[in-house]
Design a protein around this motif. Sequence first.
Motif, mmCIF file in Angstrom:
data_model
loop_
_atom_site.group_PDB
_atom_site.id
_atom_site.type_symbol
_atom_site.label_atom_id
_atom_site.label_comp_id
_atom_site.label_asym_id
_atom_site.label_seq_id
_atom_site.Cartn_x
_atom_site.Cartn_y
_atom_site.Cartn_z
ATOM 1 N N SER A 121 -7.660 4.439 -0.852
ATOM 2 C CA SER A 121 -7.386 3.005 -0.834
ATOM 3 C C SER A 121 -8.623 2.171 -1.155
ATOM 4 O O SER A 121 -8.492 1.063 -1.678
ATOM 5 C CB SER A 121 -6.803 2.595 0.521
ATOM 6 N N ASP A 139 0.834 -1.207 0.000
ATOM 7 C CA ASP A 139 0.000 0.000 0.000
ATOM 8 C C ASP A 139 0.870 1.259 0.000
ATOM 9 O O ASP A 139 1.711 1.450 0.873
ATOM 10 C CB ASP A 139 -0.910 0.010 1.236
ATOM 11 N N GLU A 175 -0.182 -2.243 4.924
ATOM 12 C CA GLU A 175 -0.384 -0.802 5.014
ATOM 13 C C GLU A 175 0.896 -0.020 5.291
ATOM 14 O O GLU A 175 0.967 1.194 5.057
ATOM 15 C CB GLU A 175 -1.401 -0.521 6.138
ATOM 16 N N HIS A 186 -2.604 -7.686 2.016
ATOM 17 C CA HIS A 186 -2.459 -6.229 1.959
ATOM 18 C C HIS A 186 -1.598 -5.760 3.132
ATOM 19 O O HIS A 186 -1.802 -6.182 4.268
ATOM 20 C CB HIS A 186 -3.848 -5.577 2.033
ATOM 21 N N VAL A 236 -6.129 -3.620 8.139
ATOM 22 C CA VAL A 236 -6.939 -2.424 7.948
ATOM 23 C C VAL A 236 -8.409 -2.800 7.744
ATOM 24 O O VAL A 236 -8.736 -3.608 6.871
ATOM 25 C CB VAL A 236 -6.414 -1.621 6.744
ATOM 26 N N ASP A 242 2.416 2.882 3.131
ATOM 27 C CA ASP A 242 1.505 4.026 3.054
ATOM 28 C C ASP A 242 1.616 4.894 4.296
ATOM 29 O O ASP A 242 1.734 6.121 4.212
ATOM 30 C CB ASP A 242 0.070 3.522 2.877
ATOM 31 N N GLU A 243 1.585 4.277 5.471
ATOM 32 C CA GLU A 243 1.705 5.041 6.711
ATOM 33 C C GLU A 243 3.039 5.768 6.769
ATOM 34 O O GLU A 243 3.128 6.916 7.212
ATOM 35 C CB GLU A 243 1.547 4.122 7.925
ATOM 36 N N SER A 302 -5.405 -8.550 6.046
ATOM 37 C CA SER A 302 -5.027 -7.147 6.205
ATOM 38 C C SER A 302 -5.245 -6.727 7.646
ATOM 39 O O SER A 302 -6.093 -7.293 8.346
ATOM 40 C CB SER A 302 -5.852 -6.256 5.273
ATOM 41 N N GLY A 324 -0.910 -2.378 10.840
ATOM 42 C CA GLY A 324 -1.126 -1.327 9.859
ATOM 43 C C GLY A 324 0.017 -0.338 9.776
ATOM 44 O O GLY A 324 -0.068 0.659 9.067
#
Length: 399
Positions: free
Chosen positions: A56, A9, A295, A293, A244, A298-299, A242, A266
């Motif tokens: 997303s 992500d 995260e 997935h 998330v 992205d974070e 995931s 995440g």
Amino acid sequence: MKYAVIVYDGAADYPIEELGGKTPFAAAKKPTMDLLAKKALIGTVSNVPSDMVPESDTANLAIMSYDPKIHSHGRSPLEAVSMGLTMKEDEIAFRCNVVTVSEDDLPYEEKTMIDHSADEITTAEAKELILAVEEAFGNEERHFYPGVSYRHCLLWTNPPKYKEFMRPHDILGQKVTSYLPDEPYLSLYKKSYEILNHHPINEARRARGLRPANSIWLWSPGAKPALPSFSEKWGLKSAVISAVDLIKGIGLCAGMTSIDVEGATGNVHTNYRGKAQAGIDAFKNGYDYVYIHVEAPDESGHRAELDNKILSIEKIDAEILTPVYEYLKSTGEDFRIMTLPDHPTPICRRTHTIDPVPFMLYRSDAETDGADTFTEETARAMGLYLPHGYDLMDLMIVK
């Protein structure tokens, strides 16, 4: 045939001077990905239509083969489903972040958005804060429900009219003045600051040098979701993995099995190996298609943490892609692995962009001439471009 999709992500980025003009993807050590790239189909894909916001929900819907223009109606209802909430036809779900706004003597309308995640507050801490908000604001029409870390949910029956809500991660470092909602939503923000700023949880966080989660922030409202069954559409027994709620919710609405992994956070400290093992176990238990997935990139992009973005990419390669690939290869059966970001989250922008992302499809039964490494640049150089992310599944399962 087994199918694995591994989503990094937000991993795609722009060249960074500090990295000698490389992107985090290009700078990361990812030996397994580069090994597969040599015999993989590589190209770029637009997962988000040009006239939609690069979120997303939109991007992951596309990767799972759902046209976002038809099926994207806000991320919050999908998250609500993942949280086990049963939405009524007249209810609207809102994403409810707990955020950090500036602690100053200015009116709320003139405060600054410091952090959309309140230093990635723990789930346990955030739960107490959301319960305090529910005690103050909950009534017969609306209720606040705790989720994971900073991500929570408000369900509101026949809510007052609203305009588009601003995403908090898009206004980091900016005054909130121009991005506030109309009443009665603004009053919820202002009163939540009064309740949360000196809540014992936040005082304890300050004592540990952490940012307080001193306000709520609503965004991405939507009505009860519905998706056609993924398994019926493709004839595959499918699972999603995931940390998330949004991604879990997409999977659940599509009739997929959502598999929880202990320690999946995440962020960069997530349980990478646990996700890989969960995927392997799913294949062993008869699942044909597993969507993993992650995260963390992205974070890291939202927080402008370059080192952590590179580290998360390396960990996904070493602790997820590698064991999943080695397991599938050991079975002696044909398999396909697709890996890609859903959208870019560039370090310099600290938010999502709509640029196409690189994708790689390794097929054990149909090896092709690929590239020496898998990066944004090498993917563009291959000349293969898919304008619609929802066509990826057709590419993945084509005979």
